[in-house]
Scaffold this active site. Structure first.
Site, mmCIF file in Angstrom:
data_model
loop_
_atom_site.group_PDB
_atom_site.id
_atom_site.type_symbol
_atom_site.label_atom_id
_atom_site.label_comp_id
_atom_site.label_asym_id
_atom_site.label_seq_id
_atom_site.Cartn_x
_atom_site.Cartn_y
_atom_site.Cartn_z
ATOM 1 N N TRP A 1 49.791 39.843 46.647
ATOM 2 C CA TRP A 1 48.943 40.651 45.560
ATOM 3 C C TRP A 1 48.747 41.692 46.092
ATOM 4 O O TRP A 1 48.262 42.601 45.499
ATOM 5 C CB TRP A 1 48.488 39.924 44.758
ATOM 6 N N ASP A 2 47.637 41.576 47.289
ATOM 7 C CA ASP A 2 47.121 43.029 47.707
ATOM 8 C C ASP A 2 47.566 44.501 47.905
ATOM 9 O O ASP A 2 47.097 45.496 47.527
ATOM 10 C CB ASP A 2 46.647 42.948 49.150
ATOM 11 N N GLU B 1 39.385 32.336 46.871
ATOM 12 C CA GLU B 1 40.758 31.573 47.009
ATOM 13 C C GLU B 1 38.968 29.930 47.108
ATOM 14 O O GLU B 1 39.553 28.810 47.716
ATOM 15 C CB GLU B 1 40.922 31.922 47.946
ATOM 16 N N LYS C 1 34.803 32.932 48.109
ATOM 17 C CA LYS C 1 35.636 33.987 49.435
ATOM 18 C C LYS C 1 35.879 35.247 49.082
ATOM 19 O O LYS C 1 35.315 36.269 50.522
ATOM 20 C CB LYS C 1 36.744 33.400 49.527
ATOM 21 N N GLN C 2 35.981 35.865 48.701
ATOM 22 C CA GLN C 2 35.928 37.206 48.352
ATOM 23 C C GLN C 2 36.191 37.530 47.114
ATOM 24 O O GLN C 2 35.306 36.814 45.748
ATOM 25 C CB GLN C 2 37.599 37.876 48.709
#
Length: 777
Positions: A363-364, A490, A589-590
């Site tokens: 999906w990046d 994640e 995580k992000q």
């Protein structure tokens, strides 16, 4: 690693064998169809050689300790295809090898304006014979199937020189995988189908053992000696031969002191899952003939013209930080290389710069890379979205296996089939389907592309809306819920009402309803009404006590992670702690909720953004390269300009400084795109909510000025930002109406607009998790 700081090129001086893995990634050349890692011309010494064709892969079984219903069965891994870069040199009878003799001078330069990789080496052999070697390599933007190399040798004395130019298949590479099934799949993955060698031209055709994909590689050569007296001994002696996995063209000639041997090599590639070997051979031979007809000078001219047009619409200038200027142009150049000529193929997470992530697309692409292309090279964004459209049948099949309607796009894939063996982070990440829909709608808003809207976009939007309608449910407590999913973060999995997922689904449902009304098909009025009801009733959790949005239901009730007692060597956490522990703690995580505030900023108030950002800043460890660019955007929006600059720097230098220590496997396309996002959406304040283009620029103290360019609905504009004012002008077009910090402005080709910039709020810098502050210069 240390590169010379120059605004339009990346130059490495000297040879560091230990850094070859990294420089092979940073010096990679690609056009979105062909990718060539930046290995030395001689092929050795080398770190990780690689030549890739977008979408060309081998299959292997996925490993499971225990099976389960709906688990994907087959994995896909990018294949290192036939290497056409190799040109070896023998000086008298001594091979040029940078590990032997004496490399008196050596430098390599990636030029962002010419689109070529240049090399200059002054080498003295162990017996004292000295030559100067210059080479220049390109992967053509204008001729999609073509690469070319100019290789020139100048001896200091009268010498016999021999050059060998190869096509080499199945070159031995150390396995990158601990899984023996993957290693076996990539051990000599190409099976020979056809070889041909004639005069200066050769063709090799192969197929993969399991996926059954076919490919062809061809090469042709021109050899010249200067100055030439036309005497017999000045004429090169040439020969060519081919076997299953190797074709070799050899030229031997006596070159006088001060003269030179010039070899020009043209290479062509093609692959297919359907076309026959003879058809592929014909395809690459035709591409090769076209390249030879254009000639080396013609290919250089076409390459520069393509890049001149790109930089006119995409360039970013920064004053006050020369290293950052170089890094941003490096990022833009590699994003262009990843997507320029993909043409209905995916854009992998590493582009075509290395085998990292097995060559998979994530999906990046839609949420990080495509915004850059949508506003600079929209045709490339459209082609990447057409790849998603071409995989709709596989996405429908995946949804059906999961008991759902519509289309469930994969977490990771090469051909559109799900390849993730870890379902909590893969299958449950339904936001991917919403991300694809988001990118579709963003592209439509930015281009008004009616053909794409009718032929591809509406079907994607409709099928993803059907997924949300079947995945979620109406609840009397809090509206339309989407439960049991994994959002972008994640370190949280299988959660209820992930805010990012719900907001991206909400926009998807609204967009699908509008598209189905614009382009009537098999969607009923009742189904459209169902989508609108679900979108209007979407559940968006809010913690009234803390006055922040929880990332998902109950997230703010989880135990806090003990950052102060987590040693630096324990990061990334997923490699040192059980997922079980990560999933039940407030550790991120992000960017997840923070990403939601960027792409769906219309769903939050300014005060909510400021409080949310501070809350999640203290809990986000950035174990993902996706995070820094997004955190820069929100930091800039809420007024933390110094913090935003630090995150911009981290995104821009993730690969150049190898911050995650994995550049050996390729560059991080999303982080490179994050540098653009941090400047254009962060300090430029560019937003496109609801299809309306707006700006709210501010200048960080670390810079004295910056400017960026972009295209919107066919009009190219430039925005220049100084400490107290911003200037908007038309580069190509007639007129554009937009907003500057909320105030409407109209720019015309005759009249640029200069407007003052309001001061940023004076806010205390929020705390980052202990030991996880952004990486600075």
């Amino acid at each position: 690693m240390s590169y010379a700081v120059e605004p339009w090129q990346l130059r490495w001086q000297g040879l560091s064998v230990g850094n070859l893995h990294q420089t092979e990634s940073t010096f990679a050349l690609s056009n979105g169809h062909i990718g060539m890692r930046g290995t030395l011309d001689e092929g050795e010494p080398r770190g990780l050689p690689g030549t890739y064709l977008n979408g060309f892969y081998e299959e292997h079984q996925l490993p499971y300790g225990e099976g389960g219903y709906g688990y994907p069965e087959a994995g896909q891994t990018v294949v290192n295809v036939t290497d056409g870069k190799i040109i070896r040199l023998l000086v008298e009878d001594e091979p040029l090898d940078m590990r032997y003799g004496d490399a008196i001078e050596h430098e390599r330069t990636l030029d962002f304006r010419t689109g070529t990789l240049r090399r200059r080496t002054v080498w003295e052999s162990p017996t004292g014979r000295r030559v100067t070697v210059r080479s220049e390599r390109l992967v053509s933007f204008s001729q999609r199937a073509v690469a070319a190399i100019r290789y020139e040798v100048q001896p200091e004395d009268d010498l016999q020189l021999v050059v060998q130019s190869d096509l080499l298949a199945n070159e031995p590479i150390k396995s990158r995988s601990d899984d023996p099934r993957v290693a076996a799949a990539l051990d000599a993955p190409l099976v020979s189908d056809f070889t041909m060698a004639e005069k200066s031209r050769a063709v090799l055709c192969h197929h993969t053992k399991v996926s059954g994909l076919r490919m062809a590689a061809a090469m042709d050569h021109e050899v010249a000696v200067t100055p030439s007296s036309n005497e017999l001994h000045d004429e090169p002696r040439t020969e060519i031969r081919a076997e299953d996995d190797l074709a070799r063209f050899t030229a031997a000639v006596d070159v006088p002191a001060g003269g030179s041997l010039v070899l020009t090599k043209y290479i062509a590639y093609g692959w297919s899952g359907q076309r026959s070997t003879p058809a592929l051979r014909a395809q690459v031979e035709a591409a090769l003939a076209g390249a030879c007809q254009t000639g080396w000078d013609g290919l250089l001219k076409e390459q520069k013209a393509f890049l001149d047009d790109f930089w006119e619409v995409a360039d970013i200038e920064v004053e006050g930080d020369d290293q950052l200027q170089q890094a941003i142009r490096f990022a833009l150049f590699h994003i262009l290389q990843a997507g320029a000529r993909g043409e209905t193929r995916a854009i992998p997470g590493k582009g075509l710069t290395g085998p990292g992530y097995d060559g998979h697309a994530f999906w990046d692409t839609e949420m990080f890379v495509l915004p850059v292309l949508t506003y600079t090279v929209p045709d490339a964004a459209r082609d990447a979205l057409r790849w998603r459209h071409s995989t709709l049948d596989k996405a429908r099949e995946r949804a059906e296996v999961l008991g759902l309607k519509g289309a469930a796009f994969p977490w990771r894939s090469i051909n559109g089939a799900e390849c993730s063996a870890y379902w909590p982070a893969g299958t449950a990440a339904f936001h991917v389907s919403g991300d694809v829909a988001y990118a579709v709608q963003q592209y439509l808003n930015a281009t008004n592309d009616e053909d794409f809207d009718r032929d591809e976009a509406t079907e994607i939007l409709v099928e993803t809306a059907r997924l949300w309608a079947s995945l979620g449910h109406h609840d009397p407590h809090d509206g339309f819920r989407i439960d049991g999913v994994t959002g972008p973060d994640e370190y949280s999995a299988i959660v209820d009402n992930n805010v990012y997922t719900n907001l991206i689904a909400q926009q998807n449902l609204w967009a699908a309803a509008d598209a189905a009304e614009r382009n009537p098909g098999d969607v009923t009025e009742e189904e459209i009404a169902t989508w609108r009801r679900a979108a209007d009733a979407m559940s968006i959790p809010y913690d009234e006590m803390l006055q922040v949005h929880p990332q998902a239901d109950n997230f703010t009730k989880h135990a806090e992670w003990d950052f102060e007692n987590t040693p630096p060597e324990k990061y990334p956490l997923l490699l040192n702690y059980p997922y079980f522990d990560l999933y039940r703690k407030q550790v991120i995580k992000q960017a997840d909720l923070v990403l939601a505030m960027h792409v769906r900023g219309d769903a939050f108030t300014d005060e909510e953004k400021a409080r949310n950002f501070a809350y999640y800043e203290a809990r986000t460890v950035r174990d993902s390269s996706l995070s820094a660019g997004t955190q820069a955007v929100l930091a800039a929006e809420v007024g933390h300009l110094g913090l935003a600059f630090d995150y911009l720097v981290e995104a821009a230098f993730t690969d150049l400084h190898d911050l995650h220590e994995n550049v050996t496997n390729g560059l991080h396309m999303a982080s490179l795109a994050g540098a653009w996002t941090a400047l254009v959406a962060g300090f430029g304040g560019m937003r496109d909510h609801g299809g309306e283009l707006t700006f709210a620029p501010r200048l960080p103290d670390q810079l004295t000025r910056f400017s960026f360019r972009m295209s919107f609905q066919g009009t190219r504009i430039a925005v220049e930002v100084r400490a107290d004012e911003a200037t908007y002008r038309i580069v190509d077009g007639t007129e554009l109406t937009t907003r500057h910090h909320g105030e409407p402005i109209t720019i015309t080709s005759e009249n640029p607009v200069t407007v003052p910039i309001p001061k940023a709020p004076d806010l205390e810098r929020p705390k980052s998790p202990f030991g996880r502050e952004p990486r600075r210069h």
